[in-house]
Design a protein around this motif. Structure first.
Motif, PDB file in Angstrom:
ATOM      1  N   ALA A  58       0.834  -1.209   0.000  1.00  0.00           N
ATOM      2  CA  ALA A  58       0.000   0.000   0.000  1.00  0.00           C
ATOM      3  C   ALA A  58       0.863   1.250   0.000  1.00  0.00           C
ATOM      4  O   ALA A  58       0.540   2.244  -0.662  1.00  0.00           O
ATOM      5  CB  ALA A  58      -0.930   0.004   1.213  1.00  0.00           C
ATOM      6  N   THR A  59       1.987   1.212   0.731  1.00  0.00           N
ATOM      7  CA  THR A  59       2.910   2.351   0.753  1.00  0.00           C
ATOM      8  C   THR A  59       3.590   2.509  -0.589  1.00  0.00           C
ATOM      9  O   THR A  59       3.760   3.628  -1.090  1.00  0.00           O
ATOM     10  CB  THR A  59       3.966   2.154   1.857  1.00  0.00           C
ATOM     11  N   LEU A  60       3.990   1.392  -1.205  1.00  0.00           N
ATOM     12  CA  LEU A  60       4.631   1.450  -2.523  1.00  0.00           C
ATOM     13  C   LEU A  60       3.674   2.035  -3.568  1.00  0.00           C
ATOM     14  O   LEU A  60       4.092   2.798  -4.443  1.00  0.00           O
ATOM     15  CB  LEU A  60       5.083   0.050  -2.955  1.00  0.00           C
ATOM     16  N   GLY A  94      19.511  -3.993   1.329  1.00  0.00           N
ATOM     17  CA  GLY A  94      18.822  -2.845   0.759  1.00  0.00           C
ATOM     18  C   GLY A  94      17.972  -3.264  -0.424  1.00  0.00           C
ATOM     19  O   GLY A  94      18.122  -4.368  -0.961  1.00  0.00           O
ATOM     20  N   CYS A  95      17.065  -2.393  -0.812  1.00  0.00           N
ATOM     21  CA  CYS A  95      16.185  -2.668  -1.948  1.00  0.00           C
ATOM     22  C   CYS A  95      15.840  -1.346  -2.620  1.00  0.00           C
ATOM     23  O   CYS A  95      15.817  -0.289  -1.976  1.00  0.00           O
ATOM     24  CB  CYS A  95      14.914  -3.374  -1.480  1.00  0.00           C
ATOM     25  N   ARG A  96      15.573  -1.399  -3.903  1.00  0.00           N
ATOM     26  CA  ARG A  96      15.210  -0.184  -4.654  1.00  0.00           C
ATOM     27  C   ARG A  96      14.048  -0.483  -5.598  1.00  0.00           C
ATOM     28  O   ARG A  96      13.897  -1.594  -6.094  1.00  0.00           O
ATOM     29  CB  ARG A  96      16.419   0.361  -5.420  1.00  0.00           C
ATOM     30  N   TRP A  97      13.250   0.565  -5.824  1.00  0.00           N
ATOM     31  CA  TRP A  97      12.090   0.475  -6.687  1.00  0.00           C
ATOM     32  C   TRP A  97      12.090   1.670  -7.646  1.00  0.00           C
ATOM     33  O   TRP A  97      12.579   2.750  -7.296  1.00  0.00           O
ATOM     34  CB  TRP A  97      10.798   0.520  -5.873  1.00  0.00           C
ATOM     35  N   LYS A  98      11.512   1.480  -8.834  1.00  0.00           N
ATOM     36  CA  LYS A  98      11.449   2.566  -9.814  1.00  0.00           C
ATOM     37  C   LYS A  98      10.107   2.539 -10.517  1.00  0.00           C
ATOM     38  O   LYS A  98       9.595   1.469 -10.868  1.00  0.00           O
ATOM     39  CB  LYS A  98      12.575   2.442 -10.846  1.00  0.00           C
ATOM     40  N   ARG A 106       9.807   8.203 -10.551  1.00  0.00           N
ATOM     41  CA  ARG A 106      10.093   8.206  -9.122  1.00  0.00           C
ATOM     42  C   ARG A 106      10.931   6.990  -8.763  1.00  0.00           C
ATOM     43  O   ARG A 106      10.713   5.898  -9.286  1.00  0.00           O
ATOM     44  CB  ARG A 106       8.786   8.223  -8.322  1.00  0.00           C
ATOM     45  N   ASN A 107      11.865   7.208  -7.843  1.00  0.00           N
ATOM     46  CA  ASN A 107      12.742   6.145  -7.367  1.00  0.00           C
ATOM     47  C   ASN A 107      12.706   6.106  -5.847  1.00  0.00           C
ATOM     48  O   ASN A 107      12.712   7.158  -5.199  1.00  0.00           O
ATOM     49  CB  ASN A 107      14.181   6.377  -7.830  1.00  0.00           C
ATOM     50  N   LEU A 108      12.696   4.907  -5.310  1.00  0.00           N
ATOM     51  CA  LEU A 108      12.705   4.714  -3.865  1.00  0.00           C
ATOM     52  C   LEU A 108      13.770   3.686  -3.520  1.00  0.00           C
ATOM     53  O   LEU A 108      13.912   2.668  -4.208  1.00  0.00           O
ATOM     54  CB  LEU A 108      11.341   4.219  -3.378  1.00  0.00           C
ATOM     55  N   SER A 109      14.530   3.960  -2.475  1.00  0.00           N
ATOM     56  CA  SER A 109      15.494   2.966  -1.980  1.00  0.00           C
ATOM     57  C   SER A 109      15.481   2.957  -0.460  1.00  0.00           C
ATOM     58  O   SER A 109      15.282   3.997   0.177  1.00  0.00           O
ATOM     59  CB  SER A 109      16.910   3.259  -2.490  1.00  0.00           C
ATOM     60  N   VAL A 110      15.673   1.773   0.100  1.00  0.00           N
ATOM     61  CA  VAL A 110      15.729   1.589   1.540  1.00  0.00           C
ATOM     62  C   VAL A 110      16.943   0.734   1.856  1.00  0.00           C
ATOM     63  O   VAL A 110      17.138  -0.336   1.265  1.00  0.00           O
ATOM     64  CB  VAL A 110      14.450   0.897   2.075  1.00  0.00           C
ATOM     65  N   GLN A 235      15.669   6.893   0.729  1.00  0.00           N
ATOM     66  CA  GLN A 235      15.855   7.906  -0.306  1.00  0.00           C
ATOM     67  C   GLN A 235      14.671   7.867  -1.269  1.00  0.00           C
ATOM     68  O   GLN A 235      14.323   6.799  -1.778  1.00  0.00           O
ATOM     69  CB  GLN A 235      17.156   7.683  -1.087  1.00  0.00           C
ATOM     70  N   TYR A 236      14.078   9.045  -1.480  1.00  0.00           N
ATOM     71  CA  TYR A 236      12.913   9.155  -2.365  1.00  0.00           C
ATOM     72  C   TYR A 236      13.184  10.262  -3.374  1.00  0.00           C
ATOM     73  O   TYR A 236      13.438  11.412  -2.995  1.00  0.00           O
ATOM     74  CB  TYR A 236      11.667   9.460  -1.531  1.00  0.00           C
ATOM     75  N   THR A 237      13.152   9.910  -4.654  1.00  0.00           N
ATOM     76  CA  THR A 237      13.508  10.847  -5.725  1.00  0.00           C
ATOM     77  C   THR A 237      12.367  11.007  -6.715  1.00  0.00           C
ATOM     78  O   THR A 237      11.702  10.025  -7.073  1.00  0.00           O
ATOM     79  CB  THR A 237      14.760  10.348  -6.485  1.00  0.00           C
ATOM     80  N   GLU A 238      12.167  12.242  -7.141  1.00  0.00           N
ATOM     81  CA  GLU A 238      11.165  12.513  -8.191  1.00  0.00           C
ATOM     82  C   GLU A 238      11.776  13.405  -9.256  1.00  0.00           C
ATOM     83  O   GLU A 238      12.469  14.385  -8.947  1.00  0.00           O
ATOM     84  CB  GLU A 238       9.930  13.197  -7.602  1.00  0.00           C
ATOM     85  N   GLN A 239      11.500  13.052 -10.518  1.00  0.00           N
ATOM     86  CA  GLN A 239      11.946  13.859 -11.653  1.00  0.00           C
ATOM     87  C   GLN A 239      10.752  14.079 -12.582  1.00  0.00           C
ATOM     88  O   GLN A 239      10.317  13.174 -13.277  1.00  0.00           O
ATOM     89  CB  GLN A 239      13.068  13.159 -12.409  1.00  0.00           C
ATOM     90  N   PRO A 240      10.175  15.295 -12.591  1.00  0.00           N
ATOM     91  CA  PRO A 240       9.028  15.582 -13.448  1.00  0.00           C
ATOM     92  C   PRO A 240       9.366  15.440 -14.929  1.00  0.00           C
ATOM     93  O   PRO A 240      10.523  15.614 -15.331  1.00  0.00           O
ATOM     94  CB  PRO A 240       8.676  17.037 -13.103  1.00  0.00           C
ATOM     95  N   ALA A 241       8.338  15.149 -15.723  1.00  0.00           N
ATOM     96  CA  ALA A 241       8.546  15.014 -17.166  1.00  0.00           C
ATOM     97  C   ALA A 241       8.754  16.377 -17.813  1.00  0.00           C
ATOM     98  O   ALA A 241       9.509  16.507 -18.778  1.00  0.00           O
ATOM     99  CB  ALA A 241       7.357  14.297 -17.793  1.00  0.00           C
TER     100      ALA A 241
END
Length: 269
Positions: A58-60, A94-98, A106-110, A235-241
């Motif tokens: 749900a958080t993802l 660790g784990c990362r999602w895109k 958006r990218n997330l890593s823990v 770490q939470y990253t966002e890059q607009p189009a």
């Protein structure tokens, strides 16, 4: 009867040799009053969680909104995440999602790090404090404002320096005072990189805006906290189009802090 003294003398010599054999015993070398070295206590945590399962789906879904429009199989692949390569899962995982969406990527890593002290005189917790302190120093947080009063929103320069204001408003006096308030940021809350209160034993937030390539702007919010001998980094990253858009600092900070607090609660269970 003339031999009795000789027998007694031989017995005495044998007894003396037996008594002297203690000189080779290590215990005999210890001196009275020598201080006893007591090993420092171990850390609270002996293992680490499975990183790619640490974040609820749900958080993802909330952090990676672009995934909702994908076919079910592709959604599952995104939500599964990609585990970091590690050779000791009891020490570091660790784990990362895109997620890519029409409006933004958006990218997330823990990352979880379990600190172990190999010095019997230094506890795992003390060693973890040292490791965390280095991370905090490397973040170069702004100095506390005079009187410890929180400052306002910071400016958002495009040169990649840490910033907390998506609108580029004028900066007030910065503050690195711990914030014990709610996760949601109020209109007057300082969004600059800062210490955080109520999260683990110590925590800080960093916020950096940078150019991605020649035009696009990318914002990365990092929340690092220590609880006993475990250090967690989100770490939470966002890059607009659109190149004209600047990622919303407040939104990213709120979501990164919410996830960090959830992970801290999970570790404490």
């Amino acid at each position: 009867m003339a031999y009795v003294p000789g027998v007694a003398l031989l017995a005495a010599l044998v007894a003396g040799c037996s008594a002297g054999s203690g000189a080779d015993d290590p215990a005999a070398d210890s001196k009275p009053g020598s201080p006893t070295v007591t090993a420092a206590p171990p850390g609270k945590y002996r293992t680490l969680p499975e990183s790619c399962s640490a974040v609820p789906r749900a958080t993802l879904k909330d952090l990676l909104p672009g995934t909702a429009g994908l076919p079910a199989e592709q959604q599952d692949k995104v939500y599964e995440g990609t585990a970091n390569v590690t050779y000791d899962t009891d020490r570091k995982v660790g784990c990362r999602w895109k997620s890519d969406a029409p409006d933004a990527s958006r990218n997330l890593s823990v990352d979880f790090e379990r600190v172990v002290s190999y010095d019997p005189a230094v506890s795992d917790d003390d060693r973890a404090r040292e490791v965390y302190a280095k991370k905090e120093d490397a973040a170069a947080l702004p100095a506390p404002a005079p009187g410890g009063k929180p400052g306002g929103a910071a400016s958002a320069p495009a040169d990649g320096t840490p910033s907390g204001s998506p609108a580029g408003t004028a900066s007030a006096e910065p503050s690195a005072e711990p914030s014990d308030g709610p996760t949601s940021a109020g209109p007057d809350e300082d969004l600059r990189p800062r210490l955080l209160g109520g999260l683990g034993d110590a925590a800080f937030l960093d916020d950096a805006l940078a150019r991605a390539g020649s035009t696009a702007q990318r914002r990365t919010v990092s929340v690092v906290f220590r609880t006993s001998n475990v250090i967690v980094t989100v770490q939470y990253t966002e890059q607009p189009a659109l190149v004209t858009e600047v990622p919303d600092s407040r939104e990213l900070q709120e979501k990164a802090q919410a996830l960090a607090r959830n992970l801290a609660e999970t570790l404490s269970e």
